[in-house]
Design an enzyme around this catalytic site. Structure first.
Site, PDB file in Angstrom:
ATOM      1  N   GLU A   2       0.805  -1.226   0.000  1.00 29.98           N
ATOM      2  CA  GLU A   2       0.000   0.000   0.000  1.00 29.98           C
ATOM      3  C   GLU A   2       0.841   1.281   0.000  1.00 29.98           C
ATOM      4  OE1 GLU A   2      -3.896  -1.456   2.447  1.00 29.98           O
ATOM      5  OE2 GLU A   2      -2.108  -1.128   3.640  1.00 29.98           O
TER       6      GLU A   2
HETATM    7  C1  NGO Z   1      -3.803  -4.746   5.088  1.00 26.85           C
HETATM    8  C2  NGO Z   1      -2.821  -3.629   5.359  1.00 26.85           C
HETATM    9  C3  NGO Z   1      -2.530  -3.480   6.851  1.00 26.85           C
HETATM   10  C4  NGO Z   1      -3.817  -3.496   7.663  1.00 26.85           C
HETATM   11  C5  NGO Z   1      -4.599  -4.769   7.356  1.00 26.85           C
HETATM   12  C6  NGO Z   1      -5.910  -4.813   8.097  1.00 26.85           C
HETATM   13  C7  NGO Z   1      -1.749  -5.423   4.516  1.00 26.85           C
HETATM   14  C8  NGO Z   1      -0.699  -6.302   3.999  1.00 26.85           C
HETATM   15  N1  NGO Z   1      -1.651  -4.115   4.658  1.00 26.85           N
HETATM   16  O1  NGO Z   1      -2.928  -5.877   4.947  1.00 26.85           O
HETATM   17  O2  NGO Z   1      -1.824  -2.293   7.066  1.00 26.85           O
HETATM   18  O3  NGO Z   1      -3.522  -3.442   9.023  1.00 26.85           O
HETATM   19  O4  NGO Z   1      -4.862  -4.905   5.984  1.00 26.85           O
HETATM   20  O5  NGO Z   1      -6.655  -5.941   7.826  1.00 26.85           O
END
Ligand code: NGO
Length: 518
Positions: A333
């Site tokens: 992300e």
């Molecule tokens: C995503 C995000 C995390 C969050 C999570 C919550 C990934 C790999 N990046 O998973 O920052 O905490 O969802 O479910």
């Protein structure tokens, strides 16, 4: 008189037939309900009686063997109240539990074991200590559930007789714990490690940094912990591990044959570091600390050399502190990083990681950077990137969010957790298989399975337990047991049986309506 004798004999015979068919679970190894389900179990219908003078004997006087015997004694002492003397002797003897290393069972590999329980002795055999350790978790589940208590129980300790031959399907079976969104003290991490150990898992992935907190002491960068570690989601006081404390976590895990994978998330999910050191920001200004739960707004400055000096310091110190082969760099992300900058960045960091002798691991986004084939990709959300990684020759860790995320709610009534990837009831958590999850990804592309616990909503041990237990047991089985032996109908009965054990352990597990708890 003769008639009476005849009737008596017939009755005795009937009683014998009847009792052998309705032998209590402890006398039928095949009904012991072990999780994860072992590969091969053959019951012989009787029991081994554990007595106050039952000993643990070991066939080698090595540190590893003594460590394991000590671990067993410490598991069994509190509830039995027995001594559990440890003795070094070449072969098994009547009345005792014998642990032996014998390197001539190639099919067992390094984690497999063979357990033979006879009426007069117990023998646990493996090629390596690791295998003995996994086998001990089986023995533990064969004891009556009261073995989980911390004080002596008035129980007749019997183990069902028979043989178990067992080894894992995947070599990587783990869970990720996010200590960044909420900080968890060393004691909680140890409890987490113990749950992994109990279900034969072998990897603890620690998510050590995120927007809301930096949790590991790095020499030369004191503000990372002093400022970056000073809070958490919701504005609590946060916290961090000193290097000594981190070493203690690694040692505790290692004693349980569990590899720690440290993760420092980058270039996004870095607000805590950016708030600590203005020079890591492109505009030279430190943002405020962040205690909310949004993602995707922060980025290290990928154009500045200081960014890479910082990363080198962090990665080299963590590499030094962590004996395992992996270094996880997150990479998820990074919406606040330009695509081309992201690609260049991941490649530079990959070089830093490999120059420390470690293998790079990252979330599926890193597949876009065109990785070395040795790097490992963790699939969470982004099947295309997972497929791209497999085509590139990268091994995958399977953590698909809609199946394997421990932070998803069980259903609409669950108060803890998130639901962006859907609800994950105990059946949905269990009923999938890494090797058929995507038709393009085969078993040969998969290193293993991890279930992540993100902690935006989790603030203490009881809350952790509620989301982790009992789903963790299902993930452990998915990683250990061949897909062909997995079945929800069978699993749910074993889990129901196991509920007694969770109760004796005194943990706050979720009592799903789908399970016919005993
Ligand atoms: C995503 C995000 C995390 C969050 C999570 C919550 C990934 C790999 N990046 O998973 O920052 O905490 O969802 O479910």
């Amino acid at each position: 008189m003769k008639n009476q004798l005849f009737i008596l004999l017939v009755m005795a015979a009937l009683l014998h037939i009847f009792s052998s068919h309705t032998a209590p679970a402890f006398q039928n190894l095949e009904k012991a309900g072990i999780i994860p389900k072992p590969l091969k179990v053959q019951a012989t219908g009787s029991f081994f009686q554990v007595r106050p003078n039952t000993r643990i004997t070991i066939n080698r006087d090595s540190e590893g063997m003594k460590g394991i015997a000590g671990y067993v004694a410490q598991l069994l002492r509190p509830a039995t109240g027995f001594d559990w003397k440890i003795i070094h002797q070449k072969s098994a003897s009547p009345g005792n539990i014998h642990l032996m290393i014998s390197n001539n069972q190639p099919n067992l590999g390094d984690e497999g074991y063979k357990l033979t329980i006879a009426r007069d002795r117990v023998i646990l055999k493996a090629n390596e200590c690791k295998g003995l350790f996994r086998g001990i978790q089986t023995i533990r589940q064969l004891f009556p559930p009261e073995i989980e208590r911390k004080t002596p129980q008035d129980v007749s300790w019997k183990l069902a007789t028979g043989t178990i031959t067992d080894y894992p399907t995947y070599s990587h079976r783990g869970s990720m714990l996010d200590v960044a969104r909420h900080f968890f003290p060393v004691e909680d991490v140890k409890a987490y490690i113990d749950w992994l150990a109990r279900y034969k898992m072998n990897v603890l992935h620690l998510h050590l940094s995120d927007d809301q907190g930096w949790r590991i002491e790095i020499n030369g960068w004191p503000k990372l912990t002093r400022i970056g570690g000073s809070t958490e989601v919701g504005g609590g006081k946060g916290g961090y591990y000193t290097q000594e404390e981190y070493k203690e976590i690694v040692r505790y895990a290692r004693e349980r044959y569990i590899t720690v994978i440290p993760e420092i998330d980058m270039p996004g999910h870095t607000n805590a570091a950016l708030a600590s050191y203005p020079e890591l920001n492109c505009d030279g200004k430190a943002p405020d600390l962040y205690t909310g739960t949004k993602v995707g707004f922060s980025s290290l400055c990928t154009h500045k050399e200081i960014t890479y000096r910082f990363i080198e310091d962090v990665i080299s110190q963590l590499s030094e502190l962590t004996p395992g082969p992996y270094m996880h760099i997150g990479g998820d992300e990074s919406h606040a990083t330009e695509k081309q900058d992201y690609i260049t960045f991941i490649n530079r960091v990959q070089d830093i990681v490999t120059s420390q002798g470690k293998t790079l691991v990252g979330w599926n986004e890193i597949a876009e950077a065109g990785l070395n084939p040795e790097s490992v990709v963790q699939l969470w959300h982004g099947n295309e990137q997972g497929i791209q990684a497999a085509e590139n020759g990268n091994q995958l860790i399977m953590s698909p969010s809609e199946r394997a995320y421990l932070d998803m709610k069980y259903d609409s009534t669950t108060t803890l957790g998130l639901d962006w990837a859907g609800y994950i009831e105990v059946d949905r958590a269990y009923n999938w298989s890494p090797e058929t999850y995507l038709p393009e990804i085969g078993k040969e592309d998969i290193l293993g399975v991890e279930c992540p616990l993100w902690t935006e909503t989790v603030t203490n041990r009881e809350e952790m337990e509620y989301l982790v237990l009992p789903r963790l047991l299902g993930y452990a089985e998915i990683g250990w047991t061949p897909a062909s032996l997995q079945s929800w109908e069978d699993y749910k009965l074993r889990l129901a049986h196991h509920g007694r054990r969770l109760e004796e352990m005194g943990v706050n597990f979720y009592r799903s309506d789908l399970i016919p708890w005993k």
